[in-house]
Design an enzyme around this catalytic site. Structure first.
Site: not given
Length: 307
Positions: A140-141
């Site tokens: 995930i970012d």
């Protein structure tokens, strides 16, 4: 040496470059650069022969990938606190805070989730995804908060990656999106690939893209913002951010696909729920991460000030 992994190219992927196709296969979890390096070393065969990285695939091609043994890593273990939701000998589920980078990269050599995991797990992490990303099954970012699964063993990594590829892996996100939605729910079925005008970004595009599907539901609507839930059917890079931008509802605070908001550090996006079958016990596991403070503060402000 782990057993070679054999993949068959589906009709929909015919014409795709081999290195790009490999990077999109969840079963092997390779970046494009890692796939290119493995091609150069002879670790990948196409129909039993050594291919070139820019070979165009045909439907029915058989691609065999031999993942090498993990190399010693220069990434240093660091005693960084982790919010661990679940852990056993095969895997763990971490609640990643907003602002934490998942793995080392240019500009982020340390202080990452991987540095913290190497310390916590004493180096006992899956080596399938390389020395820079040990144990990382999906990402995930940096400015996305929420749940992330980490594999301690190659067996667990392969089992989890297979579930992602089969779309049997549950991933639900909550976000604050810009604008008012006309529909209470819907599905975005639009392919995602590199933006030809900016290689650092992704976009909805037909050429050199991957099938991508996001289901969304509006949980609350405010004057100019909406609280939404998104369920991923596929897991492409920046998928929710790109699909919401495509709909005309970029994620609030997303400076890449929308616009920056003063006082908001990056997109308001939280990996809320995750569910999967344990790769060794067969047990169905589901986890829920409550909305973090930064998220609830934005919702409260939206309701109070009618943003």
């Amino acid at each position: 040496m782990p057993e070679p992994i054999t993949l068959t190219v589906p009709q929909e992927d015919a014409g795709t470059r081999l290195d790009a196709w490999l990077a999109a296969q969840a079963e092997i979890s390779l970046t494009r650069s890692a796939a290119q390096q493995l091609l150069e070393k002879g670790g990948i065969l196409r129909n039993g022969a050594k291919p070139k990285k820019n070979d165009k695939l045909q439907a029915g091609d058989t691609v065999t990938v031999e993942i090498p043994e993990p190399e010693p890593t220069d990434v240093l273990p660091q005693n960084i606190p982790l919010d661990i939701i679940y852990e056993d000998t095969e895997l763990l589920v971490v609640n990643k805070p907003k602002g934490m980078v998942v793995h080392p990269a240019p500009g982020h050599a340390d202080g990452t989730l991987v540095n913290a995991l190497l310390y916590h797990c004493e180096g006992q992490l899956s080596g399938i995804n390389g020395v820079i990303r040990p144990g990382i099954v999906h990402r995930i970012d940096r400015d996305t908060s929420g749940l992330l699964i980490v594999a301690k063993t190659d067996r667990a990594h392969l089992g989890l990656a297979a579930q992602i590829a089969e779309h049997s892996f549950t991933r639900e996100y909550e976000a604050v999106a810009c604008g008012r939605f006309r529909e209470e729910s819907g599905t975005v079925n639009a392919p995602i690939g590199r933006d030809p005008k900016d290689r650092q970004k992704m976009c909805v595009i037909e050429k050199n893209s991957r099938h991508a599907v996001t289901h969304y539901q509006v949980l609350a609507q405010y004057a100019k913002l909406a609280h939404i839930c998104c369920r991923l059917e596929t897991g492409r890079t920046h998928q929710i951010r790109v699909h919401m931008r495509y709909l005309g509802h970029p994620i609030y605070g997303d400076a890449v696909y929308g616009k920056a908001v003063k006082g908001v550090e990056g997109q308001c996006l939280h990996a809320r729920k995750i569910g999967f079958v344990h790769p060794t016990t067969g047990e169905e596991l589901f986890f829920d991460s409550p909305l973090p403070e930064y998220f609830t503060q934005i919702l409260q402000k939206a309701e109070r000030e009618q943003l």
